[in-house]
Design a protein around this motif. Structure first.
Motif, short mmCIF file in Angstrom:
data_model
loop_
_atom_site.label_atom_id
_atom_site.label_comp_id
_atom_site.label_asym_id
_atom_site.label_seq_id
_atom_site.Cartn_x
_atom_site.Cartn_y
_atom_site.Cartn_z
N SER A 1 0.81 -1.22 0.00
CA SER A 1 0.00 0.00 0.00
C SER A 1 0.84 1.27 0.00
O SER A 1 0.29 2.37 -0.03
N ARG A 2 2.16 1.15 0.04
CA ARG A 2 3.00 2.34 0.22
C ARG A 2 2.93 3.28 -0.97
O ARG A 2 2.92 4.50 -0.80
N ARG A 3 2.90 2.73 -2.19
CA ARG A 3 2.83 3.62 -3.35
C ARG A 3 1.62 4.55 -3.26
O ARG A 3 1.71 5.74 -3.52
N LYS B 1 -2.57 4.17 -8.98
CA LYS B 1 -3.46 3.00 -8.90
C LYS B 1 -3.35 2.15 -10.16
O LYS B 1 -3.32 0.92 -10.10
N TRP B 2 -3.28 2.80 -11.34
CA TRP B 2 -3.17 2.06 -12.60
C TRP B 2 -1.91 1.21 -12.63
O TRP B 2 -1.92 0.08 -13.13
N PHE B 3 -0.81 1.75 -12.10
CA PHE B 3 0.47 1.06 -12.18
C PHE B 3 0.82 0.30 -10.89
O PHE B 3 1.95 -0.12 -10.72
N ASN B 4 -0.17 0.13 -10.03
CA ASN B 4 0.11 -0.48 -8.73
C ASN B 4 0.60 -1.92 -8.86
O ASN B 4 1.34 -2.40 -8.00
N HIS B 5 0.20 -2.59 -9.92
CA HIS B 5 0.59 -4.00 -10.09
C HIS B 5 1.79 -4.16 -11.02
O HIS B 5 2.19 -5.28 -11.32
N TRP B 6 2.35 -3.04 -11.45
CA TRP B 6 3.58 -3.12 -12.25
C TRP B 6 4.78 -3.33 -11.36
O TRP B 6 4.83 -2.81 -10.23
N GLN B 7 5.75 -4.06 -11.86
CA GLN B 7 7.01 -4.17 -11.13
C GLN B 7 7.72 -2.82 -11.12
O GLN B 7 7.63 -2.03 -12.06
N ILE C 1 3.30 14.27 -21.81
CA ILE C 1 4.20 13.12 -21.85
C ILE C 1 5.25 13.21 -20.74
O ILE C 1 5.40 12.28 -19.94
N PHE C 2 6.00 14.34 -20.67
CA PHE C 2 7.07 14.36 -19.67
C PHE C 2 6.53 14.53 -18.24
O PHE C 2 7.16 14.08 -17.28
N THR C 3 5.33 15.11 -18.09
CA THR C 3 4.73 15.19 -16.75
C THR C 3 4.33 13.82 -16.26
O THR C 3 4.52 13.48 -15.09
N PHE C 4 3.79 12.98 -17.16
CA PHE C 4 3.43 11.63 -16.75
C PHE C 4 4.68 10.82 -16.37
O PHE C 4 4.61 9.94 -15.51
N GLY C 5 5.81 11.14 -16.99
CA GLY C 5 7.05 10.49 -16.56
C GLY C 5 7.38 10.82 -15.12
O GLY C 5 7.79 9.94 -14.34
N GLU C 6 7.16 12.06 -14.73
CA GLU C 6 7.41 12.47 -13.34
C GLU C 6 6.36 11.87 -12.40
O GLU C 6 6.69 11.42 -11.30
N ILE C 7 5.09 11.87 -12.83
CA ILE C 7 4.01 11.34 -11.99
C ILE C 7 4.22 9.86 -11.70
O ILE C 7 4.08 9.40 -10.56
N VAL C 8 4.55 9.10 -12.73
CA VAL C 8 4.73 7.65 -12.56
C VAL C 8 5.85 7.35 -11.58
O VAL C 8 5.76 6.43 -10.75
N ARG C 9 6.90 8.16 -11.61
CA ARG C 9 8.08 7.90 -10.80
C ARG C 9 7.90 8.25 -9.33
O ARG C 9 8.39 7.55 -8.43
#
Length: 416
Positions: free
Chosen positions: A128-130, A288-294, A328-336
């Motif tokens: 749950s940390r992410r 939440k979308w990427f919660n199950h990604w490694q 595009i580059f904002t989503f790179g920051e958000i994902v990280r």
């Protein structure tokens, strides 16, 4: 993990940190302008290189103390130091006192942050940390969107009132933490045979950081993070120079002629605000979308989006194309954003979690020193040369992340 099910420690801190960050962004973006007007832009530019050094020292110190004294005392120390510095800033009679107070504010915040992140890791299950880190990032970035607009009025016209308000809010937050927040230091981190002298205690802590920096996995993680952050940091650096100087004035809506004609400076302001708005609106759903990604795949995707999106800025000066690549580059920051803290909280051993959180700040500190090189090189290189360099740094980071996860195998719960 729903907010209503959070521990009271986390709820108290979420409210307190959200309020403080709103006030923080009402003064922070204007500090360089303030010192530039008072002392000259050349001196102000030199002075602004010093605070990151104190922030690094504060982060390492805060992380070490969080593992020795506990999370709560270190967070109280950081909040109290910031309260005092805001009061000093408010009553200051000299621009040099203002500068000392500004450094003190950065030091107090740096001491606070590793203990704060370690407390989240202590209280929240790994899967749950992410989501929890993303919620804190959302609260912080709401302030980053609204704060500058309000600060443009309050900082320059009601500065003392703003600084006293910051001091009062932090004092109330200090009292709330003292009354509500309890200690979360794991039993495995407690050392019953602590060194008798303070000097010996600090020697042991710095020795502990030496061990961390000789950790090959952590070293590769740090290098990968530095190369990944340099492209992400360009929004406030080379992109401002490029957009303001190279992007021609153009209407926001072409079919309205010149009714909404924006200059390069105004276009940059719109892109900056759009970046902040995207961060606030999408960090929780994206997490939440990427919660199950490694974590490996998230780091690689983030780096490629940030580096590739920034590179694409140089392809066209059309305002709507610039909005597109900002996505595009904002989503790179958000994902990280949430994954970095969840990775280090999982990787760090319980007894040294605070120290690892403190050492993790090396990425941002070194990145801040290296990122402005793009502005420096822009005097000799054409824009596409700079954008190609930024993309190359992102590809180096991607290769390092691939190497990192060859060395370190994620635990099963890492993917949620």
């Amino acid at each position: 993990m729903k907010i209503r099910s959070w521990n009271n420690n986390l709820k108290t801190r979420l409210i307190g940190e959200a309020l403080f960050n709103m006030l923080f962004w009402m003064y922070f973006p204007f500090i360089t302008v303030y010192f530039g007007a008072a002392l000259g832009n050349h001196i102000a530019g030199i002075l602004m290189t010093v605070p990151p050094i104190f922030s690094l020292i504060g982060s390492l110190l805060g992380g070490a103390l969080a593992d020795r004294w506990g999370r709560r005392p270190v967070m109280l120390l950081g909040a109290f130091l910031q309260t005092v510095m805001f009061a000093l800033f408010a009553v200051s009679w000299s621009h040099w006192i203002d500068y000392i107070a500004f450094i003190g504010l950065g030091l107090g915040g740096a001491i606070y942050r590793p203990a704060s992140s370690a407390m989240v890791a202590d209280l929240v299950p790994a899967q749950s940390r992410r989501q929890v880190f993303a919620t804190f990032a959302t609260a912080n970035n709401i302030g980053a969107v609204l704060g500058p607009a309000l600060g443009a009025v309050f900082f320059f016209h009601y500065r003392q009132e703003l600084l006293w308000t910051c001091a009062l809010v932090l004092l109330l937050y200090f009292i709330a933490m003292y009354a509500i927040v309890h200690e979360t230091l794991p039993r495995s981190a407690k050392n019953p045979e602590a060194p008798a002298s303070i000097s010996r205690a600090f020697k042991e802590q710095w020795k502990g950081y030496g061990v961390i920096l000789r950790d090959k996995v952590f070293l590769v993680y740090t290098l990968a993070g530095i190369f990944a952050l340099i492209p992400i940091m360009q929004l406030d650096l080379y992109l401002s120079v490029y957009v303001i100087n190279e992007v021609p004035a153009q209407p926001l809506f072409p079919w309205n002629g010149d009714t909404l004609l924006l200059s390069g400076t105004e276009i940059y302001g719109w892109l900056l605000g759009f970046n902040g708005l995207l961060f606030v609106l999408f960090i929780l759903p994206v997490t939440k979308w990427f919660n199950h990604w490694q974590e490996r795949n998230v780091f690689i995707l983030s780096t490629l989006l940030a580096g590739g999106g920034t590179f694409l800025v140089g392809i066209s000066t059309n305002i709507w194309f610039l909005f597109f690549v900002t996505v595009i580059f904002t989503f790179g920051e958000i994902v990280r954003s949430p994954v970095t803290q969840s990775f280090i909280s999982r990787y760090a051993p319980e007894h040294a979690r605070g120290q690892y959180m403190g050492a993790d700040s090396l990425q941002a500190t070194i990145g801040k020193f290296l990122a402005p090189v793009t502005v420096f090189l822009s005097g000799w290189m054409p824009p596409m040369g700079i954008f190609s360099l930024i993309l190359a740094l992102a590809l180096i980071s991607t290769a390092l992340y691939i190497q990192l996860f060859r060395m370190y195998v994620e635990k099963p719960e890492a993917a949620g």
